[in-house]
Design an enzyme around this catalytic site. Structure first.
Site, PDB file in Angstrom:
ATOM      1  N   LYS A  58      20.951 -13.040   0.116  1.00 45.00           N
ATOM      2  CA  LYS A  58      20.268 -13.996   1.006  1.00 45.00           C
ATOM      3  C   LYS A  58      18.847 -14.243   0.531  1.00 45.00           C
ATOM      4  O   LYS A  58      18.359 -15.380   0.527  1.00 45.00           O
ATOM      5  CB  LYS A  58      20.282 -13.455   2.449  1.00 45.00           C
ATOM      6  CG  LYS A  58      21.656 -13.500   3.096  1.00 45.00           C
ATOM      7  CD  LYS A  58      21.725 -12.704   4.400  1.00 45.00           C
ATOM      8  CE  LYS A  58      23.173 -12.673   4.902  1.00 45.00           C
ATOM      9  NZ  LYS A  58      23.381 -11.822   6.078  1.00 45.00           N
ATOM     10  N   GLN A 102      20.011  -8.016   9.870  1.00 42.84           N
ATOM     11  CA  GLN A 102      21.324  -7.719   9.296  1.00 42.84           C
ATOM     12  C   GLN A 102      22.083  -6.701  10.160  1.00 42.84           C
ATOM     13  O   GLN A 102      21.537  -5.679  10.553  1.00 42.84           O
ATOM     14  CB  GLN A 102      21.149  -7.199   7.861  1.00 42.84           C
ATOM     15  CG  GLN A 102      22.447  -6.966   7.108  1.00 42.84           C
ATOM     16  CD  GLN A 102      23.206  -8.246   6.777  1.00 42.84           C
ATOM     17  OE1 GLN A 102      22.623  -9.331   6.704  1.00 42.84           O
ATOM     18  NE2 GLN A 102      24.498  -8.131   6.593  1.00 42.84           N
ATOM     19  N   ASP A 125      21.143 -17.142  12.713  1.00 43.87           N
ATOM     20  CA  ASP A 125      22.465 -16.509  12.702  1.00 43.87           C
ATOM     21  C   ASP A 125      23.372 -17.082  13.802  1.00 43.87           C
ATOM     22  O   ASP A 125      24.599 -16.929  13.752  1.00 43.87           O
ATOM     23  CB  ASP A 125      22.305 -15.013  12.999  1.00 43.87           C
ATOM     24  CG  ASP A 125      22.588 -14.125  11.814  1.00 43.87           C
ATOM     25  OD1 ASP A 125      23.344 -14.551  10.923  1.00 43.87           O
ATOM     26  OD2 ASP A 125      22.062 -12.998  11.796  1.00 43.87           O
TER      27      ASP A 125
HETATM   28  N1  GUN Z   1      26.666  -8.692   8.905  1.00 44.03           N
HETATM   29  C1  GUN Z   1      27.802  -9.251   8.427  1.00 44.03           C
HETATM   30  N2  GUN Z   1      27.740 -10.589   8.534  1.00 44.03           N
HETATM   31  C2  GUN Z   1      26.556 -10.881   9.093  1.00 44.03           C
HETATM   32  C3  GUN Z   1      25.914 -12.102   9.432  1.00 44.03           C
HETATM   33  O1  GUN Z   1      26.443 -13.210   9.291  1.00 44.03           O
HETATM   34  N3  GUN Z   1      24.664 -11.980   9.974  1.00 44.03           N
HETATM   35  C4  GUN Z   1      24.073 -10.782  10.171  1.00 44.03           C
HETATM   36  N4  GUN Z   1      22.856 -10.772  10.722  1.00 44.03           N
HETATM   37  N5  GUN Z   1      24.629  -9.631   9.864  1.00 44.03           N
HETATM   38  C5  GUN Z   1      25.865  -9.691   9.318  1.00 44.03           C
END
Ligand code: GUN
Length: 300
Positions: A58, A102, A125
């Site tokens: 990311k 995350q 998100d």
């Molecule tokens: N963990 C696995 N997928 C995601 C996601 O799309 N966003 C976040 N914040 N954590 C994750």
């Protein structure tokens, strides 16, 4: 001799995600020229190896798209109060347009409390209850979660007719299954589907999946969908990311989806591979959401 099988065409998520990211980079540059460089802040607590890989990806993608922002890496024993204080600081910082914490978080931190602390207009998100509610109502001024939004975009880009289609989603998670159903049942382009959500308590799963024109699998179980569960000609979207042992690879493991790809591709008309299918789309949609968040600070 078995009959020759044509096999499904592949949905190339990597190529599509690159195109979206190129568009996002152009929008990002246009916003920067107007004095607003989109800023994405990613928070990682602890040292879960899979999470570290996702967060690194990311970070790299947002930099490549010309965005500002930072990745905040915190120790595994970070308290909830410490994490909330960081979220508050990011909420108040006008240079930060998107905040992503995350998941999963260490045990001492309640994920729902953290998500509720993120300002909904920075929740790229799409996990905050305000955004979840807007998605379900059909209001388009919120943020849809990145993975299901990426799946919907894939279907649209590949010309898959969703209007009136029988869509079966396997999995009812808050990150994928539930928002996926909400997106596809709405009226409008890329939606208008008849959606069935199956899960671990569903009776006779195969009876449902065999009816699906579009089968979306987000169950978290390696290769659980086999060819006999798929209607000939169906479109199959595999959201699964399972690491299984494989002695032939250097790492000793291999990434596989929730779909038995080799079997199902003989039956389906269109299928996503793992890796290179849904995964890259998730990051592309995160960047897309961040640019939207930044643009909104200009347009009101
Ligand atoms: N963990 C696995 N997928 C995601 C996601 O799309 N966003 C976040 N914040 N954590 C994750």
């Amino acid at each position: 001799m078995p009959a020759e099988v044509a096999g499904a065409a592949l949905i190339d998520g990597k190529e599509l995600a690159e195109r979206i990211r190129a568009d996002v980079a152009l929008e990002s540059a246009a916003l920067a020229a107007r004095g607003v460089t989109p800023g994405l802040s990613v928070v990682l607590v602890g040292d879960d190896p899979a999470s570290a890989v996702y967060v690194g990806a990311k970070e790299k993608a947002s930099r490549e798209a010309g965005m500002a922002g930072e990745t905040i890496r915190l120790p595994v024993d970070t308290t909830q109060a410490q994490l909330l204080a960081i979220v508050e600081r990011l909420n108040a910082d006008p240079r930060v347009h998107g905040i992503l914490v995350q998941m999963p978080l260490p045990r001492q931190i309640d994920p729902d409390t953290v998500i509720r602390h993120i300002r909904p207009d920075k929740d790229v998100d799409g996990f905050h209850p305000v955004n979840v509610g807007k998605l379900l109502i059909g209001h388009t001024d919120g943020f849809a979660p990145c993975t299901p939004a990426g799946v919907q975009r894939m279907l649209m880009e590949y010309g898959v007719e969703t209007r009136g289609a029988e869509v079966v989603v396997i999995g009812r998670s808050t990150i994928v299954g539930k928002p996926m159903a909400a997106l596809l049942m709405q009226p409008g382009a890329g939606a208008d589907a008849t959606v069935t959500v199956c899960h671990s308590r569903t009776r006779d799963l195969a009876a449902h999946t065999r009816r699906a024109d579009i089968l979306i699998v987000a169950a978290g179980r390696a290769r659980m969908v086999t060819a006999d569960m798929v209607k000939p000609g169906a479109v199959v979207i595999d959201v699964g990311m399972n690491r299984i042992p494989d002695a032939t690879t250097k790492s000793g493991t291999r990434l596989v989806g929730d779909v038995d790809f080799d079997g199902v591709r003989r039956v389906a008309s269109l299928i996503t591979p793992v890796p290179g299918g849904v995964g890259p789309m998730t990051i592309a949609m995160l960047l897309h959401n961040t640019v939207r968040a930044a643009a909104r600070t200009l347009d009101g």
